[in-house]
Design a protein around this motif. Structure first.
Motif, PDB file in Angstrom:
ATOM      1  N   TRP A 145       0.786  -1.226   0.201  1.00  0.00           N
ATOM      2  CA  TRP A 145       0.109  -0.020   0.088  1.00  0.00           C
ATOM      3  C   TRP A 145       1.009   1.283  -0.182  1.00  0.00           C
ATOM      4  O   TRP A 145       0.376   2.123   0.210  1.00  0.00           O
ATOM      5  CB  TRP A 145      -0.917  -0.091   1.155  1.00  0.00           C
ATOM      6  CG  TRP A 145      -1.978  -0.955   1.117  1.00  0.00           C
ATOM      7  CD1 TRP A 145      -2.094  -2.178   2.011  1.00  0.00           C
ATOM      8  CD2 TRP A 145      -3.291  -1.138   0.056  1.00  0.00           C
ATOM      9  NE1 TRP A 145      -3.222  -2.765   1.609  1.00  0.00           N
ATOM     10  CE2 TRP A 145      -3.918  -2.134   0.341  1.00  0.00           C
ATOM     11  CE3 TRP A 145      -3.398  -0.215  -0.861  1.00  0.00           C
ATOM     12  CZ2 TRP A 145      -4.878  -2.330  -0.130  1.00  0.00           C
ATOM     13  CZ3 TRP A 145      -4.579  -0.221  -1.593  1.00  0.00           C
ATOM     14  CH2 TRP A 145      -5.461  -1.633  -1.422  1.00  0.00           C
ATOM     15  N   SER A 308       0.296  11.527  -2.101  1.00  0.00           N
ATOM     16  CA  SER A 308       0.325  10.913  -0.526  1.00  0.00           C
ATOM     17  C   SER A 308       1.540  11.809  -0.018  1.00  0.00           C
ATOM     18  O   SER A 308       2.257  12.601  -0.485  1.00  0.00           O
ATOM     19  CB  SER A 308       0.594   9.434  -0.472  1.00  0.00           C
ATOM     20  OG  SER A 308       2.011   9.286  -0.985  1.00  0.00           O
ATOM     21  N   ARG A 355     -10.239   3.401  -1.611  1.00  0.00           N
ATOM     22  CA  ARG A 355     -10.581   3.855  -0.343  1.00  0.00           C
ATOM     23  C   ARG A 355      -9.137   4.343   0.315  1.00  0.00           C
ATOM     24  O   ARG A 355      -8.669   5.285   1.061  1.00  0.00           O
ATOM     25  CB  ARG A 355     -11.065   2.883   0.706  1.00  0.00           C
ATOM     26  CG  ARG A 355     -12.622   2.689   0.753  1.00  0.00           C
ATOM     27  CD  ARG A 355     -13.302   2.221   1.973  1.00  0.00           C
ATOM     28  NE  ARG A 355     -12.738   0.555   1.960  1.00  0.00           N
ATOM     29  CZ  ARG A 355     -13.034  -0.372   1.311  1.00  0.00           C
ATOM     30  NH1 ARG A 355     -14.236  -0.399   0.486  1.00  0.00           N
ATOM     31  NH2 ARG A 355     -12.674  -1.677   1.697  1.00  0.00           N
ATOM     32  N   ARG A 356      -8.037   3.331  -0.011  1.00  0.00           N
ATOM     33  CA  ARG A 356      -6.837   3.681   0.679  1.00  0.00           C
ATOM     34  C   ARG A 356      -6.167   4.634  -0.259  1.00  0.00           C
ATOM     35  O   ARG A 356      -5.639   5.712   0.373  1.00  0.00           O
ATOM     36  CB  ARG A 356      -5.929   2.293   0.465  1.00  0.00           C
ATOM     37  CG  ARG A 356      -4.432   2.711   0.867  1.00  0.00           C
ATOM     38  CD  ARG A 356      -4.715   2.393   2.574  1.00  0.00           C
ATOM     39  NE  ARG A 356      -5.149   1.207   3.141  1.00  0.00           N
ATOM     40  CZ  ARG A 356      -4.363   0.500   3.573  1.00  0.00           C
ATOM     41  NH1 ARG A 356      -3.193   0.432   3.786  1.00  0.00           N
ATOM     42  NH2 ARG A 356      -5.037  -0.816   4.073  1.00  0.00           N
ATOM     43  N   SER A 358      -7.788   7.424  -1.363  1.00  0.00           N
ATOM     44  CA  SER A 358      -8.193   8.527  -0.896  1.00  0.00           C
ATOM     45  C   SER A 358      -7.867   8.881   0.468  1.00  0.00           C
ATOM     46  O   SER A 358      -7.822  10.279   0.615  1.00  0.00           O
ATOM     47  CB  SER A 358     -10.016   8.284  -0.864  1.00  0.00           C
ATOM     48  OG  SER A 358     -10.634   8.142  -2.429  1.00  0.00           O
ATOM     49  N   ALA A 359      -7.657   8.157   1.142  1.00  0.00           N
ATOM     50  CA  ALA A 359      -7.157   8.334   2.466  1.00  0.00           C
ATOM     51  C   ALA A 359      -5.792   8.993   2.667  1.00  0.00           C
ATOM     52  O   ALA A 359      -5.547   9.872   3.226  1.00  0.00           O
ATOM     53  CB  ALA A 359      -6.977   6.982   3.463  1.00  0.00           C
ATOM     54  N   HIS A 360      -4.740   8.812   1.533  1.00  0.00           N
ATOM     55  CA  HIS A 360      -3.716   8.962   1.246  1.00  0.00           C
ATOM     56  C   HIS A 360      -3.843  10.620   0.473  1.00  0.00           C
ATOM     57  O   HIS A 360      -3.072  11.480   1.207  1.00  0.00           O
ATOM     58  CB  HIS A 360      -2.910   8.259   0.123  1.00  0.00           C
ATOM     59  CG  HIS A 360      -2.275   7.238   0.606  1.00  0.00           C
ATOM     60  ND1 HIS A 360      -1.631   7.009   1.781  1.00  0.00           N
ATOM     61  CD2 HIS A 360      -2.081   5.816   0.037  1.00  0.00           C
ATOM     62  CE1 HIS A 360      -1.095   5.838   1.828  1.00  0.00           C
ATOM     63  NE2 HIS A 360      -1.526   5.212   0.942  1.00  0.00           N
ATOM     64  N   ASP A 362      -6.343  12.609   1.206  1.00  0.00           N
ATOM     65  CA  ASP A 362      -7.070  13.481   2.511  1.00  0.00           C
ATOM     66  C   ASP A 362      -5.900  13.757   3.195  1.00  0.00           C
ATOM     67  O   ASP A 362      -6.008  14.898   3.517  1.00  0.00           O
ATOM     68  CB  ASP A 362      -8.206  12.510   3.156  1.00  0.00           C
ATOM     69  CG  ASP A 362      -9.273  12.477   2.187  1.00  0.00           C
ATOM     70  OD1 ASP A 362      -9.818  13.036   1.481  1.00  0.00           O
ATOM     71  OD2 ASP A 362     -10.100  11.591   2.763  1.00  0.00           O
ATOM     72  N   ALA A 363      -5.012  13.034   3.629  1.00  0.00           N
ATOM     73  CA  ALA A 363      -3.815  13.293   4.453  1.00  0.00           C
ATOM     74  C   ALA A 363      -3.053  14.456   3.697  1.00  0.00           C
ATOM     75  O   ALA A 363      -2.500  15.546   4.438  1.00  0.00           O
ATOM     76  CB  ALA A 363      -3.040  12.241   4.614  1.00  0.00           C
ATOM     77  N   TYR A 381       2.080  12.915  10.835  1.00  0.00           N
ATOM     78  CA  TYR A 381       1.436  11.847   9.858  1.00  0.00           C
ATOM     79  C   TYR A 381       2.204  10.624  10.096  1.00  0.00           C
ATOM     80  O   TYR A 381       1.950   9.485  10.212  1.00  0.00           O
ATOM     81  CB  TYR A 381       1.777  12.309   8.524  1.00  0.00           C
ATOM     82  CG  TYR A 381       1.320  11.298   7.245  1.00  0.00           C
ATOM     83  CD1 TYR A 381      -0.074  11.147   7.254  1.00  0.00           C
ATOM     84  CD2 TYR A 381       2.073  10.435   6.915  1.00  0.00           C
ATOM     85  CE1 TYR A 381      -0.440  10.218   6.426  1.00  0.00           C
ATOM     86  CE2 TYR A 381       1.601   9.495   5.989  1.00  0.00           C
ATOM     87  CZ  TYR A 381       0.288   9.416   5.580  1.00  0.00           C
ATOM     88  OH  TYR A 381      -0.205   8.632   4.961  1.00  0.00           O
TER      89      TYR A 381
END
Length: 605
Positions: A145, A308, A355-356, A358-360, A362-363, A381
């Protein structure tokens, strides 16, 4: 057995270890396994190079960087280390010579790509050789990931299975707690000792600016703060890489393009020029950079939003490896958010991948939009607590936050009305035109000047509304449809804002000032005393000639940090020279008299 400190002094020319280096080295010399998380520029390489020199046998370094192995070997040979590599670029005769040296115990370090290790003949070769250790460089490549996943790294657990008595060290500069755990599990390093250094790079000034005219902004950065400096400019697409490089060249800046679509020989030539010449700007996609050991990169600029925080940290970490001041600069705007959301929606990955991703993202957006210290957010982070650094843009020019609830309601209401009343959906530009009351042909064509929200946003400018849209997207209060047109749509959380049950705090971008920032580069000596700057330039000119004569990058001769110390201290004898950082026995023998000639000539001038 030679002591590690003696090797550090005599071979590498430094009189003391930094941070956890000595502890890591002692552990590895003693036969222990280690997992090392240490920022770029903190000296990870010494953590396996010195144990390989102290222990008997050859140290095998697993690296994904075939294109850079020659430079890595050149740098080691310059300080007297017996090093070589095996990869697909060599002829059969060249590989045979290296293999013979491995078996004969005539090498200190051997570099291999992970795919080479999976070849049966390579494993058989190592079975016949005395092995000092295995070093797995860029270990984050094993994390599926992660931002630099390499499938061949998944097979590296075989090192422990086939050679259980040979100590292993895995190293990376980029790992969240989840990535750290994945490296541990996949490389079977549960029993290893873990060394986690601070991820802080205090030499780097982090700055994120609103993207208005990116090329103009980039040119201003290079001209006012980094004229003549080496740097990297990252772009998202191949087309933008070539366009940006051409534009920089048209303004007299020596810029090269690098992306995976270029012929291999062109990429190799461009990388060689960047490494060997001073003041080259490399414009590239993320295909360029991992393992680049050029210590005098003074800036890393991003013209597009990284995917990311890990990628951003890894890329910006290529600046200032010599510990001297450097700049990490990112131009970020509304279109970046829209584009990244669309890339995720259009990707072929499954729901878990999206989803992963999108999380990257968002951060990364949270880092861009924070009103707090960038460094605190960035280190947080990676699970590290810190205090405000006083050297990032939000510390130097603190942004304000403001209650954007009403503005958000106006914008969301317009999106609602376009859909409910007209069954139409539009992108940010059109929605903002409606809010500003602009009677554009498109607004009039669709009758949107009759909407009740037409003209209700005249209290903000077009650029301010773009910031509102950008931040609503970042906070998940607005979304981009997966239709490929950048269409704005509501999210489940939008209703809370429209009903007034949720307050929206927004970041107010600082106004641009006309004041010129202090130069951060070191191309003309940086902050050296006036009397030392001229000598520094003369030393750089001598170094360029010496590097060209030997066919190696300039930093292989000496890094800028060594030249700065020479220009400041002005040693007058070989004995004095031997006390300068980076001047080991081999380099003193190779370059000592020539350096003294340069220093004497400056005194006589």
């Amino acid at each position: 057995m030679t002591s590690p400190l003696s090797v550090l002094e005599k071979t590498f020319g430094y009189d003391s270890f930094r941070g956890q280096q000595d502890e890591i080295i002692d552990h590895l010399v003693g036969g222990g396994d280690a997992l090392v998380l240490m920022p770029t520029g903190a000296g990870k390489s010494l953590c396996y190079q010195i144990p390989a020199l102290v222990r008997s046998g050859v140290g095998v370094v697993i690296s994904p960087l075939i294109a850079l192995m020659q430079d890595q070997v050149d740098a080691l040979e310059a300080v007297g280390v017996r090093a070589a590599f095996l990869n697909s670029t060599q002829s059969q005769a060249e590989r045979a010579r290296v293999e013979q040296a491995v078996v004969a115990g005539e090498l200190d370090l051997l570099y291999l790509a992970p795919e080479r290790l999976s070849v049966a003949s390579t494993a058989a070769l190592l079975d016949r050789a005395p092995l000092a250790l295995f070093a797995i460089d860029e270990a984050h490549c094993v994390a599926q990931w992660g931002h630099d996943f390499r499938p061949d790294y998944l097979s590296l657990s075989m090192l422990h299975e086939r050679w259980p008595d040979v100590p292993r060290i895995a190293l990376t500069a980029t790992a969240t707690r989840a990535t750290h755990a994945e490296i541990t599990q996949r490389l079977r390093l549960d029993g290893a000792r873990h060394f986690v250094s601070s991820f802080d790079r205090p030499d780097i000034q982090y700055r994120i600016v609103p993207k208005t005219q990116p090329m103009t902004q980039l040119l201003e950065l290079l001209r006012t703060e980094h004229p003549g400096d080496a740097g990297i400019v990252y772009c998202l697409s191949r087309a933008s890489v070539e366009r940006t490089a051409a534009e920089l060249r048209s303004h007299g800046i020596p810029a090269l393009a690098y992306h995976a679509g270029l012929p291999a020989e062109e990429r190799v030539a461009s990388q060689a020029r960047f490494l060997r010449e001073d003041g080259i700007v490399m414009v590239a996609t993320i295909a360029f950079g991992m393992g680049i050991d050029k210590p005098d990169v003074r800036f890393v600029a991003h013209l597009d939003l990284p995917k990311s925080v890990e990628g951003y940290y890894q890329e910006t970490g290529r600046a200032g490896r010599d510990g001297l001041p450097a700049t990490a600069w990112l131009a970020y705007g509304l279109q970046d958010v829209v584009q990244q959301r669309q890339l995720i929606d259009r990707s072929e990955g499954d729901a878990a991948f999206k989803r992963r991703a999108s999380a990257h993202l968002d951060a990364m957006l949270a880092l861009c939009e924070t009103i707090e210290c960038r460094r605190v957010q960035l280190l947080g982070y990676f699970g590290q607590e810190s205090t405000a650094c006083g050297n990032c843009d939000t510390c130097l020019t603190p942004p304000e936050s403001w209650d954007g609830t009403v503005a958000a309601q106006k914008l969301l209401s317009t999106v609602v009305r376009l859909w409910r009343e007209r069954h139409q959906r539009f992108g940010a530009g059109h929605v903002i035109d409606i809010l500003l009351g602009k009677r554009t042909p498109r607004v009039e064509q669709h009758g949107h000047d009759a909407l009740t929200t037409f003209g209700i946003g005249a209290d903000l400018s077009d650029q301010q509304w773009r910031a509102v849209v950008r931040q609503l997207l970042a906070q998940g209060l607005l979304a981009v449809a997966s239709d490929g047109y950048g269409t704005l749509v509501l999210t489940d959380a939008s209703a809370e804002v429209l009903s007034g049950s949720r307050t929206v705090r927004l970041r107010r971008d600082p106004e641009r000032t006309a004041t010129r920032r202090q130069r951060r580069g070191a191309a003309s000596g940086g902050d050296l005393p006036v009397g030392a700057q001229a000598l520094f330039e003369q030393l750089r000119a001598w170094r360029a000639g010496a590097a060209k004569e030997r066919g190696v990058p300039a930093y292989v001769v000496f890094p800028d940090a060594t030249l700065r110390e020479l220009a400041t201290r002005r040693p007058a004898s070989l004995q004095d020279l031997s006390t300068v950082g980076g001047v080991g026995e081999k380099k003193l023998e190779a370059f000592g008299e020539a350096l003294l000639d340069v220093l004497r000539a400056h005194v006589d001038a």
